[in-house]
Design a protein around this motif. Structure first.
Motif, PDB file in Angstrom:
ATOM      1  N   LYS A 140      -5.238  25.009  71.666  1.00  0.00           N
ATOM      2  CA  LYS A 140      -5.296  24.854  70.404  1.00  0.00           C
ATOM      3  C   LYS A 140      -6.349  23.841  69.959  1.00  0.00           C
ATOM      4  CE  LYS A 140      -2.045  21.673  68.965  1.00  0.00           C
ATOM      5  NZ  LYS A 140      -0.645  21.155  68.032  1.00  0.00           N
ATOM      6  N   SER A 141      -7.333  24.313  69.013  1.00  0.00           N
ATOM      7  CA  SER A 141      -8.397  23.309  68.491  1.00  0.00           C
ATOM      8  C   SER A 141      -7.979  22.334  67.699  1.00  0.00           C
ATOM      9  CB  SER A 141      -9.682  24.442  68.024  1.00  0.00           C
ATOM     10  OG  SER A 141      -9.038  24.697  66.705  1.00  0.00           O
ATOM     11  N   GLY A 142      -8.848  21.544  67.294  1.00  0.00           N
ATOM     12  CA  GLY A 142      -8.453  20.611  66.420  1.00  0.00           C
ATOM     13  C   GLY A 142      -9.204  21.189  64.866  1.00  0.00           C
ATOM     14  N   ALA A 143      -8.566  20.352  63.981  1.00  0.00           N
ATOM     15  CA  ALA A 143      -9.086  20.922  62.591  1.00  0.00           C
ATOM     16  C   ALA A 143     -10.573  20.527  62.687  1.00  0.00           C
ATOM     17  CB  ALA A 143      -8.339  20.041  61.436  1.00  0.00           C
ATOM     18  N   ILE A 163     -11.998  24.624  56.493  1.00  0.00           N
ATOM     19  CA  ILE A 163     -11.391  23.591  57.576  1.00  0.00           C
ATOM     20  C   ILE A 163     -10.260  24.680  57.912  1.00  0.00           C
ATOM     21  CG2 ILE A 163      -9.758  21.545  57.950  1.00  0.00           C
ATOM     22  CD1 ILE A 163     -11.222  20.442  55.459  1.00  0.00           C
ATOM     23  N   HIS A 164     -10.359  24.839  59.424  1.00  0.00           N
ATOM     24  CA  HIS A 164      -9.434  25.638  60.083  1.00  0.00           C
ATOM     25  C   HIS A 164      -9.210  25.276  61.629  1.00  0.00           C
ATOM     26  CE1 HIS A 164     -13.580  26.868  61.329  1.00  0.00           C
ATOM     27  NE2 HIS A 164     -12.901  27.589  62.543  1.00  0.00           N
ATOM     28  N   GLN A 165      -8.159  25.927  62.036  1.00  0.00           N
ATOM     29  CA  GLN A 165      -7.619  25.500  63.503  1.00  0.00           C
ATOM     30  C   GLN A 165      -7.187  26.883  64.100  1.00  0.00           C
ATOM     31  OE1 GLN A 165      -3.819  23.858  63.843  1.00  0.00           O
ATOM     32  NE2 GLN A 165      -4.581  22.596  65.590  1.00  0.00           N
ATOM     33  N   GLU A 166      -7.706  27.041  65.407  1.00  0.00           N
ATOM     34  CA  GLU A 166      -7.274  28.205  66.282  1.00  0.00           C
ATOM     35  C   GLU A 166      -6.194  27.765  67.128  1.00  0.00           C
ATOM     36  OE1 GLU A 166     -10.666  27.074  66.538  1.00  0.00           O
ATOM     37  OE2 GLU A 166     -11.541  28.475  65.293  1.00  0.00           O
ATOM     38  N   VAL A 212     -22.838  24.319  65.200  1.00  0.00           N
ATOM     39  CA  VAL A 212     -22.302  23.505  64.048  1.00  0.00           C
ATOM     40  C   VAL A 212     -20.794  23.459  64.298  1.00  0.00           C
ATOM     41  CG1 VAL A 212     -22.170  22.938  61.799  1.00  0.00           C
ATOM     42  CG2 VAL A 212     -24.297  23.885  62.780  1.00  0.00           C
ATOM     43  N   ALA A 213     -20.145  22.501  64.690  1.00  0.00           N
ATOM     44  CA  ALA A 213     -18.743  22.226  64.491  1.00  0.00           C
ATOM     45  C   ALA A 213     -18.678  20.775  63.847  1.00  0.00           C
ATOM     46  CB  ALA A 213     -17.884  22.628  65.921  1.00  0.00           C
ATOM     47  N   VAL A 214     -17.707  20.472  63.098  1.00  0.00           N
ATOM     48  CA  VAL A 214     -17.402  19.528  62.091  1.00  0.00           C
ATOM     49  C   VAL A 214     -16.054  19.110  62.388  1.00  0.00           C
ATOM     50  CG1 VAL A 214     -17.858  17.834  60.061  1.00  0.00           C
ATOM     51  CG2 VAL A 214     -19.594  19.663  60.736  1.00  0.00           C
ATOM     52  N   ASN A 215     -15.621  18.154  63.269  1.00  0.00           N
ATOM     53  CA  ASN A 215     -14.246  17.922  63.527  1.00  0.00           C
ATOM     54  C   ASN A 215     -13.758  17.064  62.061  1.00  0.00           C
ATOM     55  OD1 ASN A 215     -13.738  19.102  65.872  1.00  0.00           O
ATOM     56  ND2 ASN A 215     -14.800  17.514  66.883  1.00  0.00           N
ATOM     57  N   VAL A 216     -12.580  17.124  61.589  1.00  0.00           N
ATOM     58  CA  VAL A 216     -12.093  16.503  60.631  1.00  0.00           C
ATOM     59  C   VAL A 216     -10.625  16.164  60.709  1.00  0.00           C
ATOM     60  CG1 VAL A 216     -13.451  17.692  58.931  1.00  0.00           C
ATOM     61  CG2 VAL A 216     -11.195  18.611  59.542  1.00  0.00           C
ATOM     62  N   GLU A 217     -10.144  15.126  60.260  1.00  0.00           N
ATOM     63  CA  GLU A 217      -8.800  14.592  60.382  1.00  0.00           C
ATOM     64  C   GLU A 217      -8.204  15.007  59.082  1.00  0.00           C
ATOM     65  OE1 GLU A 217      -7.879  10.749  61.244  1.00  0.00           O
ATOM     66  OE2 GLU A 217      -9.573  10.655  62.643  1.00  0.00           O
ATOM     67  N   THR A 218      -7.107  15.877  58.949  1.00  0.00           N
ATOM     68  CA  THR A 218      -6.498  16.493  57.987  1.00  0.00           C
ATOM     69  C   THR A 218      -4.684  16.136  58.005  1.00  0.00           C
ATOM     70  OG1 THR A 218      -6.068  18.037  56.378  1.00  0.00           O
ATOM     71  CG2 THR A 218      -6.390  18.684  58.805  1.00  0.00           C
TER      72      THR A 218
END
Length: 109
Positions: free
Chosen positions: A28-31, A75-78, A99-105
């Motif tokens: 799984k990816s991160g958000a 914002i999404h996750q796979e 372009v990929a911006v990791n976010v904490e959610t």
């Protein structure tokens, strides 16, 4: 894993990236989001779970033959929910940049 098919490095593309993305069992990816980029995904094999929203509160399942659209800044996750089957997807973005911006959610799990 990502294998670029059409990209700046492979074809001199200036405004598109397209390639084969494989997610192993249980991966799984991160958000994250892809900034100003639009993304389109086509599932070749396997079954994917996509979560999206500011708190990843929405969930959708996709399988072979399904198309997914991801708008800019979403914002999404796979997730690969299978413990034995990989997912193969064709992914296209309207940018040659990665372009990929990791976010904490906070998770909605």
């Amino acid at each position: 894993s990502r294998l670029a098919g059409v990209a700046q490095a492979t074809a001199g593309a200036k405004h598109v990236w397209m390639g084969l993305v494989t997610m192993g069992p249980g991966a799984k990816s991160g958000a994250h989001h892809h900034g100003h980029c639009e993304s389109a995904i086509y599932i070749i094999s396997g079954h994917a779970r996509f979560r999206w929203g500011n708190h990843l509160e929405h969930v959708s399942e996709a399988g072979p033959g399904d198309f997914i659209y991801v708008p800019p800044h979403l914002i999404h996750q796979e997730i690969n929910p299978s413990n034995s089957e990989p997912i193969e997807m064709i992914v296209a973005r309207d940018s040659a940049e990665g372009v990929a911006v990791n976010v904490e959610t906070p998770s909605a799990e």
